[in-house]
Design an enzyme around this catalytic site. Sequence first.
Site, short mmCIF file in Angstrom:
data_model
loop_
_atom_site.label_atom_id
_atom_site.label_comp_id
_atom_site.label_asym_id
_atom_site.label_seq_id
_atom_site.Cartn_x
_atom_site.Cartn_y
_atom_site.Cartn_z
N PRO A 111 0.83 -1.22 0.00
CA PRO A 111 0.00 0.00 0.00
C PRO A 111 0.86 1.26 0.00
CG PRO A 111 -0.74 -1.56 1.67
CD PRO A 111 0.58 -2.06 1.18
N GLN A 137 -6.02 -2.00 2.17
CA GLN A 137 -5.53 -1.94 3.55
C GLN A 137 -6.47 -1.07 4.37
OE1 GLN A 137 -2.02 0.47 4.84
NE2 GLN A 137 -1.07 -1.53 5.21
N ARG A 173 8.32 1.78 -3.44
CA ARG A 173 9.06 2.81 -4.16
C ARG A 173 9.58 2.30 -5.51
NH1 ARG A 173 10.25 3.49 1.27
NH2 ARG A 173 10.00 5.60 2.11
N TYR A 188 0.55 3.85 13.70
CA TYR A 188 -0.86 4.19 13.68
C TYR A 188 -1.57 3.44 14.82
CZ TYR A 188 0.53 6.33 9.33
OH TYR A 188 1.17 7.10 8.40
N CYS A 221 0.17 5.43 0.24
CA CYS A 221 -0.77 6.53 0.38
C CYS A 221 -0.56 7.56 -0.73
CB CYS A 221 -0.61 7.20 1.74
SG CYS A 221 -1.16 6.18 3.12
N ARG A 233 -0.42 -6.18 8.35
CA ARG A 233 0.91 -5.58 8.34
C ARG A 233 1.22 -5.04 9.74
NH1 ARG A 233 3.19 -0.99 4.01
NH2 ARG A 233 5.22 -1.97 3.77
#
Length: 369
Positions: A23, A100, A326, A182, A25, A230
């Site tokens: 994932p 996710q 990336r 998070y 963002c 994750r």
Amino acid sequence: MSHLFSSRAIGPLTLRNRIVVAPMCQYSAINGVPQPWHAQHLGRLAISGAGLVIVEATGVEAEGRITPGDTGLWNDAQAQAFAALLKDIRTYSDTPIGIQLAHAGRKASTAAPWDGGQALPADQGAWTTSAPSAIPFREEWHTPVALDEAGMQRVIDAFVAAAGRALRAGFDLIELHAAHGYLLSEFLSPISNHRTDAYGGSNENRMRFPLRVAQALRDAWPRDKALGVRFNGSDWVDGGLTIEDVQAFARALHAIGYDYLHVSSGGNVARAPIPGKDAGYQLPFAEAVKAAAPDANVVAVGMIYDPAQAEAVIADGKADFVGIARAVLDDPHWPHHAAVALGVKEGLPKQYLGAGATVWPAWERLHGG
């Protein structure tokens, strides 16, 4: 034969290769609704040649967004937009697509990275954040409200409701986000969880709420759909997560019935010394999880750019899948290029076959012109 390009099942879902697009963002939604940007972003990933694509961290409630631009699944309009997006992708790609589900906790209510990434001021729409303890992520950030039992139940209910919308939208898989500082990651770490009740203190207590969420999601999500998670392998500071903590959480998730364990790290301490430029810097955490739960599917991630390194991760049994992010932003056809580098006949979409002889010299050797 390439190990990276061999098939493997994650629960009921069989992937044609071991490459997972992790994932990423995009901070480009409006009121949680994906936009044309998401259509082109996910569309190109769906034809990248990866075995699985996972949509960015998607808030299960408005309070759980990292930024105002996060995608969401807390209402039906968002689910309908995702359904339309997936319907279009299915006209040209059969790549499995997951989503996710996330709650940002104390790291919510911030600006997008290109707008500074700082906590939003009141005049820019800041909202109340929540966490296991009333400890801000940074000194100048919002001080979160410590969740009480009612607040924790609200969050659990939001994950379950979001899972129902993900099912109706047509996703093949859900990944539970319990990493990167998070909300669920905050409960797991002694750095951010200072509670003195049944949800703090020992690792068993700190795991209690994340495992309640995980169990509720497992109960809500059909068994004929894949479900993963994750989580962090380290906080990268003394006094944070230990590898024994991580392994215990991994075993508990595997016992609940999660189909894969995706091992990342960091994000819970603002200035932690993370060696983020080192290729494969998180691999030891994936290896430790694989050792603790050898029957589990483990996804390794972390600056993996080199196809030979990705091949070795699978061949050496360090993990079962390799997550890339990336690398595929830099090169949307990274899986296809990796296949060529490893001598594998992994096909492009037929519309792109003409690119082979000019873009990849190896194409003629593999396909005869």
